[in-house]
Scaffold this active site. Structure first.
Site, PDB file in Angstrom:
ATOM      1  N   GLU A   4    -132.817  20.524  15.582  1.00 51.13           N
ATOM      2  CA  GLU A   4    -133.656  20.140  16.719  1.00 51.13           C
ATOM      3  C   GLU A   4    -134.291  21.368  17.374  1.00 51.13           C
ATOM      4  O   GLU A   4    -135.355  21.282  17.966  1.00 51.13           O
ATOM      5  CB  GLU A   4    -132.789  19.395  17.745  1.00 51.13           C
ATOM      6  CG  GLU A   4    -133.420  18.103  18.232  1.00 51.13           C
ATOM      7  CD  GLU A   4    -132.456  17.251  19.053  1.00 51.13           C
ATOM      8  OE1 GLU A   4    -132.357  16.065  18.749  1.00 51.13           O
ATOM      9  OE2 GLU A   4    -131.815  17.759  19.980  1.00 51.13           O
TER      10      GLU A   4
ATOM     11  N   HIS B 215    -117.234  19.043  -5.957  1.00 52.37           N
ATOM     12  CA  HIS B 215    -117.139  18.019  -6.990  1.00 52.37           C
ATOM     13  C   HIS B 215    -118.270  17.002  -6.890  1.00 52.37           C
ATOM     14  O   HIS B 215    -118.256  15.979  -7.576  1.00 52.37           O
ATOM     15  CB  HIS B 215    -115.779  17.323  -6.906  1.00 52.37           C
ATOM     16  CG  HIS B 215    -114.657  18.265  -7.227  1.00 52.37           C
ATOM     17  ND1 HIS B 215    -114.000  18.277  -8.441  1.00 52.37           N
ATOM     18  CD2 HIS B 215    -114.118  19.274  -6.510  1.00 52.37           C
ATOM     19  CE1 HIS B 215    -113.082  19.232  -8.441  1.00 52.37           C
ATOM     20  NE2 HIS B 215    -113.138  19.864  -7.271  1.00 52.37           N
TER      21      HIS B 215
ATOM     22  N   LYS C 125    -139.001   6.502  18.494  1.00 49.70           N
ATOM     23  CA  LYS C 125    -138.663   5.642  19.641  1.00 49.70           C
ATOM     24  C   LYS C 125    -139.867   4.808  20.045  1.00 49.70           C
ATOM     25  O   LYS C 125    -139.741   3.608  20.282  1.00 49.70           O
ATOM     26  CB  LYS C 125    -138.213   6.489  20.836  1.00 49.70           C
ATOM     27  CG  LYS C 125    -136.883   7.176  20.658  1.00 49.70           C
ATOM     28  CD  LYS C 125    -136.495   7.873  21.953  1.00 49.70           C
ATOM     29  CE  LYS C 125    -135.373   8.856  21.729  1.00 49.70           C
ATOM     30  NZ  LYS C 125    -135.161   9.756  22.850  1.00 49.70           N
TER      31      LYS C 125
HETATM   32  O1  PA5 Z   1    -130.404  17.196  22.223  1.00 43.25           O
HETATM   33  C1  PA5 Z   1    -130.967  16.242  22.750  1.00 43.25           C
HETATM   34  O2  PA5 Z   1    -131.698  16.394  23.716  1.00 43.25           O
HETATM   35  C2  PA5 Z   1    -130.764  14.842  22.239  1.00 43.25           C
HETATM   36  O3  PA5 Z   1    -129.973  14.800  21.123  1.00 43.25           O
HETATM   37  C3  PA5 Z   1    -130.117  14.009  23.311  1.00 43.25           C
HETATM   38  O4  PA5 Z   1    -128.893  14.587  23.652  1.00 43.25           O
HETATM   39  C4  PA5 Z   1    -129.920  12.579  22.856  1.00 43.25           C
HETATM   40  O5  PA5 Z   1    -131.148  12.035  22.512  1.00 43.25           O
HETATM   41  C5  PA5 Z   1    -129.275  11.755  23.953  1.00 43.25           C
HETATM   42  O6  PA5 Z   1    -130.045  11.793  25.108  1.00 43.25           O
HETATM   43  P1  PA5 Z   1    -129.444  11.320  26.487  1.00 43.25           P
HETATM   44  O7  PA5 Z   1    -128.302  12.169  26.819  1.00 43.25           O
HETATM   45  O8  PA5 Z   1    -130.577  11.471  27.451  1.00 43.25           O
HETATM   46  O9  PA5 Z   1    -129.048   9.864  26.303  1.00 43.25           O
END
Ligand code: PA5
Length: 446
Positions: free
Chosen positions: A286, A307, A421
């Site tokens: 990310e 394996h 989303k």
């Molecule tokens: O790193 C990030 O920002 C995402 O992985 C969020 O943690 C994830 O989408 C969950 O978001 P939230 O904590 O707002 O529900």
């Protein structure tokens, strides 16, 4: 120095001068991070978090963990991505992948809201049947669909079982300090709340209440976890590639990337580290996978995956390098017995320590893979306990920030996560997404 970076398996892949040539860029990345004037600088709360955290809240976390231990057989932790992976990874690393099945005086912990699978949802519902349980809902935005759906289900189950008042005392909400649906609901209903600081992004939040409450509920020492992270913060504060293993790791992976090694495999020889690799994958994926750039983070547990993936790593496309996490001391020892009949021909290992067998598997593999054209970076830690885990969490977070700046991206945003989303909401008919729906349905042929 808790992490020893061994670069001897990079011979023939990375030359000494390449590292020194990159040093000025590493220094620039270090200065940008320190001056907090680079891209994403609003999200640098994790840098000083190991020392600069809310001590009163930390005590409330421990008190909540004790209460949950006393009144619940099961803790349901609801969250996704950065609000899920770190807690689960730390619990599995410190306790066991089999934590829930082991004899213990702490509650079983199940993670939900990390997918939309109705099958998994039903399975977890069945696990609280007739057993006292509590819920920790974790969402920074408070609006993420997956955890919000799961929370609706488990909140109803709690109310059915304990009534509104009883349910209230069993819901712990970890969310933004002031904003969002979850914060509003918590304030209205009187749930105990914990804060995800504004300047700490999801994937950097394991050392906030996001990770700390579930980790404490599993009986882990969260003081030692923070101490380990604080020691790493101290250790990696100077920009000297000869001394700073964290920065050296960031630099080496960038050098390898420029040479076409666009896949990094995080390898460990401990099953219990598999979820930490998932956490690592989110952190780096990310943070770096944007603007058409970035190393693809992947992982494997050896010798298990030797394996299955071993053939590819040894002989397939030469696109990857391996970063191997090694622990000098195993969490538990096991000595093999002698068998006078030697029917299985294994007496050459009689009285041998299984961790030595594991070590030899590593040594054999690292040589085979480097000779097969896969560079290896080895990170060695003394052992895997709370202190060392806090240390390695901070190591990877800081290396990720430096690495992202070396790559020329903003390591602290994640604009790409929104695309699926929007499409999903449009297809589900969420108000406000009407215009996109017809277009998407036409593309899908429905
Ligand atoms: O790193 C990030 O920002 C995402 O992985 C969020 O943690 C994830 O989408 C969950 O978001 P939230 O904590 O707002 O529900």
């Amino acid at each position: 120095m808790s992490i020893k970076l061994d670069d001897k398996y990079l011979k023939g892949f990375v030359r000494e001068h390449e590292l020194s040539e990159l040093a000025p860029m590493v220094k620039a990345a270090h200065d940008t991070l320190a001056a907090k004037n680079g891209p994403g600088s609003d999200f640098l709360g994790w840098v000083d978090l190991p020392v600069d955290y809310d001590k009163a809240e930390f005590e409330r976390i421990k008190a909540a963990a004790t209460k949950i231990k006393n009144d619940s057989k099961v803790l349901i932790v609801i969250g996704i991505g950065g609000s899920y992976l770190g807690a689960r990874a730390a619990i599995e690393a410190l306790k066991s992948t089999l934590y829930n099945s082991l004899k213990k005086d702490t509650p079983e912990i199940y993670f939900i809201g990390n997918s939309i699978s109705p099958t998994y949802l039903n399975e977890v519902i069945s696990l609280v049947d007739g057993r006292d349980f509590s819920v920790n809902i974790i969402s920074k935005s408070g609006t993420t669909t997956e955890p919000a759906l799961a929370f609706r289900v488990f909140r109803d189950l709690l109310v059915e079982r304990y009534g509104e008042d009883g349910a209230k005392g069993r819901i712990y909400a970890t969310t933004d300090k002031a904003r969002g649906t979850l914060k509003e609901l918590s304030d209205k209903m009187g749930y105990e709340t914990f804060v995800i600081p504004d300047d700490v992004g999801g994937r950097f939040s394991v050392l906030t209440a996001v990770g700390l409450l579930p980790i404490a509920c599993a009986g882990c020492d969260i003081d030692a976890l923070m101490k380990g992270a604080a020691a790493a913060r101290e250790e990696y504060s100077e920009c000297d590639l000869d001394k700073n293993a964290c920065y050296k790791y960031a630099a080496l992976r960038n050098i390898l990337y420029t040479k076409g090694k666009s896949v990094e495999m995080l390898i460990s020889y401990e099953n219990s580290f598999a979820m930490m690799a998932e956490w690592f994958k989110q952190l780096y994926g990310e943070s770096e996978g944007k603007d058409g750039k970035g190393l693809y983070p992947s992982s494997a547990v050896f010798s298990t995956d030797l394996h299955s993936l071993g053939q590819f790593v040894q002989d397939g496309s030469r696109v990857m390098f391996e970063t191997v996490i090694q622990f000098a001391e195993p969490q538990k020892e096991f000595f093999l017995k002698d068998d006078p009949s030697n029917v299985d021909g294994l007496n050459f290992l009689s009285n041998q320590n299984m961790s030595i067998v594991n070590r030899k598997a590593f040594e054999g593999t690292v040589i085979a893979h480097t000779e097969g054209g896969v560079p290896n970076i080895v990170l060695e830690l003394p052992k895997l306990d709370e202190f060392e885990l806090g240390y390695i969490i901070y190591f990877f977070e800081k290396a990720c920030a430096i690495s992202g700046y070396l790559l020329g991206v903003n390591p602290f945003d994640q604009p790409g996560v929104e695309s699926y989303k929007k499409n999903m909401f449009a297809l589900l008919g969420k108000p406000g997404y009407e215009s996109a729906r017809a277009e998407l349905e036409a593309k899908l042929g429905i």
